[in-house]
Motif scaffolding. Structure first.
Motif, short mmCIF file in Angstrom:
data_model
loop_
_atom_site.label_atom_id
_atom_site.label_comp_id
_atom_site.label_asym_id
_atom_site.label_seq_id
_atom_site.Cartn_x
_atom_site.Cartn_y
_atom_site.Cartn_z
N SER A 1 48.97 45.40 52.74
CA SER A 1 50.34 46.40 54.19
C SER A 1 50.92 47.24 53.13
O SER A 1 52.26 46.76 52.87
CB SER A 1 51.02 45.19 54.80
N LEU A 2 50.61 47.95 51.99
CA LEU A 2 51.54 49.00 51.78
C LEU A 2 52.10 49.55 52.18
O LEU A 2 51.73 50.11 52.94
CB LEU A 2 50.28 48.79 50.28
N LYS A 3 53.09 50.06 51.33
CA LYS A 3 53.99 50.65 52.29
C LYS A 3 54.03 52.33 50.86
O LYS A 3 54.53 51.49 50.23
CB LYS A 3 55.52 50.29 51.58
N PRO A 4 54.83 52.72 51.48
CA PRO A 4 55.55 54.51 50.53
C PRO A 4 56.10 53.63 49.60
O PRO A 4 56.23 54.18 48.12
CB PRO A 4 55.65 55.32 51.55
N GLU A 5 57.38 53.04 50.03
CA GLU A 5 57.99 52.30 48.79
C GLU A 5 57.57 51.92 48.04
O GLU A 5 58.32 51.03 47.19
CB GLU A 5 59.61 51.70 49.49
N ASP A 6 56.34 51.42 48.40
CA ASP A 6 55.49 50.75 47.19
C ASP A 6 55.25 50.95 46.23
O ASP A 6 54.70 50.79 44.84
CB ASP A 6 54.44 49.65 47.34
N THR A 7 55.60 52.57 46.20
CA THR A 7 54.93 53.04 45.15
C THR A 7 55.91 53.00 43.82
O THR A 7 56.92 53.68 43.84
CB THR A 7 55.06 55.24 45.18
N ALA A 8 54.92 52.97 42.31
CA ALA A 8 55.36 53.24 41.16
C ALA A 8 54.36 52.50 40.09
O ALA A 8 53.38 53.17 40.64
CB ALA A 8 56.49 51.43 41.27
N VAL A 9 54.79 52.35 39.16
CA VAL A 9 54.04 52.44 38.04
C VAL A 9 54.25 50.78 37.76
O VAL A 9 55.65 49.97 37.87
CB VAL A 9 54.74 53.33 36.93
N TYR A 10 53.04 50.33 37.83
CA TYR A 10 53.15 48.56 37.87
C TYR A 10 52.75 47.65 36.66
O TYR A 10 51.53 48.19 35.88
CB TYR A 10 52.72 47.81 38.68
N TYR A 11 53.86 46.95 35.78
CA TYR A 11 53.46 47.41 34.68
C TYR A 11 53.78 45.03 34.46
O TYR A 11 54.21 44.39 35.02
CB TYR A 11 54.80 47.15 33.63
N CYS A 12 52.68 44.88 33.84
CA CYS A 12 52.07 43.58 33.93
C CYS A 12 53.25 42.70 32.93
O CYS A 12 53.05 43.94 31.70
CB CYS A 12 51.15 43.38 33.36
N ASN A 13 53.22 41.68 32.24
CA ASN A 13 54.30 40.75 31.95
C ASN A 13 54.50 39.67 31.23
O ASN A 13 53.85 38.68 32.44
CB ASN A 13 55.92 41.15 32.00
N ALA A 14 54.17 39.35 30.08
CA ALA A 14 53.77 37.90 30.40
C ALA A 14 55.03 37.40 28.52
O ALA A 14 54.91 38.12 27.50
CB ALA A 14 52.18 38.04 29.19
N GLY A 15 55.39 36.04 28.92
CA GLY A 15 55.88 35.34 28.04
C GLY A 15 54.70 34.44 26.90
O GLY A 15 54.44 33.58 27.17
N VAL A 16 54.20 34.47 26.08
CA VAL A 16 53.05 34.06 25.47
C VAL A 16 54.36 33.61 23.97
O VAL A 16 55.14 33.94 22.87
CB VAL A 16 52.85 35.52 24.53
N VAL A 17 53.46 32.15 23.49
CA VAL A 17 53.54 31.84 22.22
C VAL A 17 52.12 31.73 21.83
O VAL A 17 51.77 31.27 22.35
CB VAL A 17 54.26 30.31 22.60
N ASN A 18 52.63 33.07 20.17
CA ASN A 18 51.65 32.76 19.59
C ASN A 18 51.15 31.26 18.60
O ASN A 18 49.64 31.67 18.21
CB ASN A 18 51.86 33.59 19.11
N ILE A 19 51.72 31.02 18.43
CA ILE A 19 51.43 29.43 17.46
C ILE A 19 51.86 28.39 17.91
O ILE A 19 53.12 28.15 18.78
CB ILE A 19 51.50 29.80 16.15
N LYS A 20 51.27 27.37 17.68
CA LYS A 20 51.38 25.87 17.79
C LYS A 20 52.87 25.68 16.98
O LYS A 20 52.99 25.96 16.37
CB LYS A 20 50.51 25.18 17.47
N TYR A 21 54.01 25.61 18.34
CA TYR A 21 55.87 24.90 18.21
C TYR A 21 55.87 26.24 17.42
O TYR A 21 57.02 26.54 17.20
CB TYR A 21 55.44 23.79 17.21
N GLY A 22 55.73 27.60 18.38
CA GLY A 22 56.17 28.63 17.45
C GLY A 22 56.83 28.90 19.34
O GLY A 22 57.08 29.07 19.98
#
Length: 120
Positions: A83-104
């Motif tokens: 149900s997309l609307k014109p106001e949904d127009t944008a650049v969409y970015y994904c984001n992640a919270g990542v732990v690179n090493i154990k206990y890091g």
């Protein structure tokens, strides 16, 4: 760590799109993943997030229309947009919270963005 987003495009009002984002690189664990968007002349805003435990959070403007989910391997995130609307127009970015090493510590990473245009 790289986040590769895909699935954007041009769609008519009322249509649907599905965005995908895959994380790769030095990853021990991903705590949460999400989608943000930025329209021309506006600040970047949260669209939806999902934790490793599948808890979700949505912006009020997309509740009931968008669904965020994690992939089976847990290093991918999807955004089903209906149900997309014109106001949904944008650049969409994904984001992640990542732990690179154990206990890091956790670091936050951003994808390159994918354009979503809703127009007739």
């Amino acid at each position: 760590v790289q986040l590769q987003a895909s699935g954007g495009g041009l769609v008519q009002p009322g249509g649907s799109l599905r965005l995908s984002c895959a994380a790769s690189g030095r990853i021990f664990a991903i705590n949460d993943m999400g989608w943000y968007r930025q329209a021309p002349g506006k600040q970047r805003e949260l669209v939806a997030t999902v934790t490793s435990g599948a808890s979700t959070n949505y912006a009020d403007s997309v509740k009931g229309r968008f669904t965020i989910s994690r992939g089976n391997a847990n290093n991918t995130v999807y955004l089903q947009m209906n149900s997309l609307k014109p106001e949904d127009t944008a650049v969409y970015y994904c984001n992640a919270g990542v732990v690179n090493i154990k206990y890091g510590p956790q670091y936050r990473y951003w994808g390159q963005g994918t354009q979503v245009t809703v127009s007739s």
